[in-house]
Design a protein around this motif. Structure first.
Motif, PDB file in Angstrom:
ATOM      1  N   ALA A 128      27.883  42.379  47.067  1.00 27.58           N
ATOM      2  CA  ALA A 128      27.805  42.790  48.474  1.00 27.58           C
ATOM      3  C   ALA A 128      29.173  42.699  49.140  1.00 27.58           C
ATOM      4  O   ALA A 128      29.569  43.593  49.890  1.00 27.58           O
ATOM      5  CB  ALA A 128      26.804  41.918  49.219  1.00 27.58           C
ATOM      6  N   ARG A 129      29.900  41.633  48.850  1.00 24.08           N
ATOM      7  CA  ARG A 129      31.240  41.453  49.437  1.00 24.08           C
ATOM      8  C   ARG A 129      32.157  42.615  49.041  1.00 24.08           C
ATOM      9  O   ARG A 129      32.877  43.172  49.871  1.00 24.08           O
ATOM     10  CB  ARG A 129      31.838  40.127  48.992  1.00 24.08           C
ATOM     11  CG  ARG A 129      33.193  39.839  49.609  1.00 24.08           C
ATOM     12  CD  ARG A 129      33.806  38.543  49.104  1.00 24.08           C
ATOM     13  NE  ARG A 129      32.888  37.439  49.030  1.00 24.08           N
ATOM     14  CZ  ARG A 129      32.544  36.644  50.054  1.00 24.08           C
ATOM     15  NH1 ARG A 129      33.055  36.873  51.241  1.00 24.08           N
ATOM     16  NH2 ARG A 129      31.704  35.657  49.882  1.00 24.08           N
ATOM     17  N   LYS A 130      32.121  42.999  47.772  1.00 27.38           N
ATOM     18  CA  LYS A 130      32.975  44.082  47.270  1.00 27.38           C
ATOM     19  C   LYS A 130      32.633  45.401  47.964  1.00 27.38           C
ATOM     20  O   LYS A 130      33.523  46.142  48.383  1.00 27.38           O
ATOM     21  CB  LYS A 130      32.812  44.217  45.762  1.00 27.38           C
ATOM     22  CG  LYS A 130      33.685  45.274  45.152  1.00 27.38           C
ATOM     23  CD  LYS A 130      33.511  45.316  43.643  1.00 27.38           C
ATOM     24  CE  LYS A 130      34.350  46.419  43.036  1.00 27.38           C
ATOM     25  NZ  LYS A 130      34.194  46.508  41.590  1.00 27.38           N
ATOM     26  N   TYR A 131      31.343  45.696  48.096  1.00 31.94           N
ATOM     27  CA  TYR A 131      30.941  46.953  48.737  1.00 31.94           C
ATOM     28  C   TYR A 131      31.370  46.968  50.206  1.00 31.94           C
ATOM     29  O   TYR A 131      31.946  47.952  50.679  1.00 31.94           O
ATOM     30  CB  TYR A 131      29.433  47.187  48.630  1.00 31.94           C
ATOM     31  CG  TYR A 131      29.040  48.480  49.280  1.00 31.94           C
ATOM     32  CD1 TYR A 131      29.247  49.688  48.629  1.00 31.94           C
ATOM     33  CD2 TYR A 131      28.515  48.501  50.569  1.00 31.94           C
ATOM     34  CE1 TYR A 131      28.935  50.886  49.244  1.00 31.94           C
ATOM     35  CE2 TYR A 131      28.198  49.698  51.180  1.00 31.94           C
ATOM     36  CZ  TYR A 131      28.412  50.881  50.516  1.00 31.94           C
ATOM     37  OH  TYR A 131      28.103  52.068  51.137  1.00 31.94           O
ATOM     38  N   LEU A 132      31.099  45.898  50.925  1.00 28.64           N
ATOM     39  CA  LEU A 132      31.449  45.857  52.349  1.00 28.64           C
ATOM     40  C   LEU A 132      32.957  45.904  52.553  1.00 28.64           C
ATOM     41  O   LEU A 132      33.441  46.508  53.509  1.00 28.64           O
ATOM     42  CB  LEU A 132      30.823  44.637  53.010  1.00 28.64           C
ATOM     43  CG  LEU A 132      29.288  44.670  53.066  1.00 28.64           C
ATOM     44  CD1 LEU A 132      28.738  43.361  53.603  1.00 28.64           C
ATOM     45  CD2 LEU A 132      28.791  45.840  53.895  1.00 28.64           C
ATOM     46  N   LYS A 133      33.700  45.301  51.656  1.00 33.05           N
ATOM     47  CA  LYS A 133      35.163  45.351  51.744  1.00 33.05           C
ATOM     48  C   LYS A 133      35.663  46.778  51.548  1.00 33.05           C
ATOM     49  O   LYS A 133      36.648  47.186  52.155  1.00 33.05           O
ATOM     50  CB  LYS A 133      35.781  44.423  50.708  1.00 33.05           C
ATOM     51  CG  LYS A 133      37.255  44.233  50.862  1.00 33.05           C
ATOM     52  CD  LYS A 133      37.787  43.201  49.883  1.00 33.05           C
ATOM     53  CE  LYS A 133      39.267  43.004  50.089  1.00 33.05           C
ATOM     54  NZ  LYS A 133      39.815  42.025  49.151  1.00 33.05           N
ATOM     55  N   SER A 134      34.960  47.556  50.722  1.00 32.98           N
ATOM     56  CA  SER A 134      35.366  48.938  50.472  1.00 32.98           C
ATOM     57  C   SER A 134      35.171  49.833  51.698  1.00 32.98           C
ATOM     58  O   SER A 134      35.662  50.964  51.723  1.00 32.98           O
ATOM     59  CB  SER A 134      34.583  49.514  49.283  1.00 32.98           C
ATOM     60  OG  SER A 134      33.251  49.818  49.651  1.00 32.98           O
ATOM     61  N   LEU A 135      34.480  49.341  52.715  1.00 34.83           N
ATOM     62  CA  LEU A 135      34.203  50.134  53.913  1.00 34.83           C
ATOM     63  C   LEU A 135      35.258  49.986  55.003  1.00 34.83           C
ATOM     64  O   LEU A 135      35.047  50.449  56.119  1.00 34.83           O
ATOM     65  CB  LEU A 135      32.839  49.733  54.498  1.00 34.83           C
ATOM     66  CG  LEU A 135      31.622  49.960  53.620  1.00 34.83           C
ATOM     67  CD1 LEU A 135      30.383  49.456  54.332  1.00 34.83           C
ATOM     68  CD2 LEU A 135      31.487  51.411  53.240  1.00 34.83           C
ATOM     69  N   LYS A 136      36.384  49.354  54.705  1.00 29.57           N
ATOM     70  CA  LYS A 136      37.341  49.074  55.780  1.00 29.57           C
ATOM     71  C   LYS A 136      37.849  50.326  56.484  1.00 29.57           C
ATOM     72  O   LYS A 136      38.208  50.270  57.646  1.00 29.57           O
ATOM     73  CB  LYS A 136      38.485  48.196  55.303  1.00 29.57           C
ATOM     74  CG  LYS A 136      39.348  48.737  54.221  1.00 29.57           C
ATOM     75  CD  LYS A 136      40.437  47.722  53.913  1.00 29.57           C
ATOM     76  CE  LYS A 136      40.832  47.826  52.448  1.00 29.57           C
ATOM     77  NZ  LYS A 136      41.818  46.829  52.108  1.00 29.57           N
ATOM     78  N   LYS A 137      37.836  51.474  55.821  1.00 27.15           N
ATOM     79  CA  LYS A 137      38.268  52.716  56.471  1.00 27.15           C
ATOM     80  C   LYS A 137      37.165  53.337  57.328  1.00 27.15           C
ATOM     81  O   LYS A 137      37.439  54.126  58.212  1.00 27.15           O
ATOM     82  CB  LYS A 137      38.750  53.719  55.439  1.00 27.15           C
ATOM     83  CG  LYS A 137      40.053  53.320  54.792  1.00 27.15           C
ATOM     84  CD  LYS A 137      40.553  54.374  53.861  1.00 27.15           C
ATOM     85  CE  LYS A 137      41.865  53.922  53.235  1.00 27.15           C
ATOM     86  NZ  LYS A 137      42.389  54.919  52.303  1.00 27.15           N
TER      87      LYS A 137
END
Length: 92
Positions: A12-21
């Motif tokens: 979950a952390r990895k996916y949410l981090k990928s949303l920074k843009k």
């Protein structure tokens, strides 16, 4: 009843981090997480082998997203562990 503490597991952390843009989508996830912090039973509990795992869905930009989580209540606190986050079709 006090608010639950949220812990993001690596997926979950990895996916949410990928949303920074995509700040709008990230904010939508944050709104759902804030709602769960107050009432973790908003989601739907899975059955069978996945009993004890809850999911909550929301739609953003015509795409269905989902959070999968489980709840732990102990004497020292109440916790929600978010297992996965992403589009619903990717989680199946």
């Amino acid at each position: 009843m006090s608010d639950f503490q949220i812990h993001l597991l690596p997926g979950a952390r990895k996916y949410l981090k990928s949303l920074k843009k995509n700040k709008h989508l990230r904010n939508k996830f944050q709104i759902v997480i804030d709602e769960l912090r107050k009432n973790p039973f908003l989601g739907e509990e899975k059955k069978g082998d996945l009993a004890g795992v809850f999911t909550i869905d929301f739609t953003y930009n015509k795409t269905v997203y989902e959070l999968a989580y489980f709840i732990v209540q102990k004497q020292d606190g109440q916790y929600i562990f978010v297992i996965l986050a992403g589009t619903r079709d990717k989680l199946l």
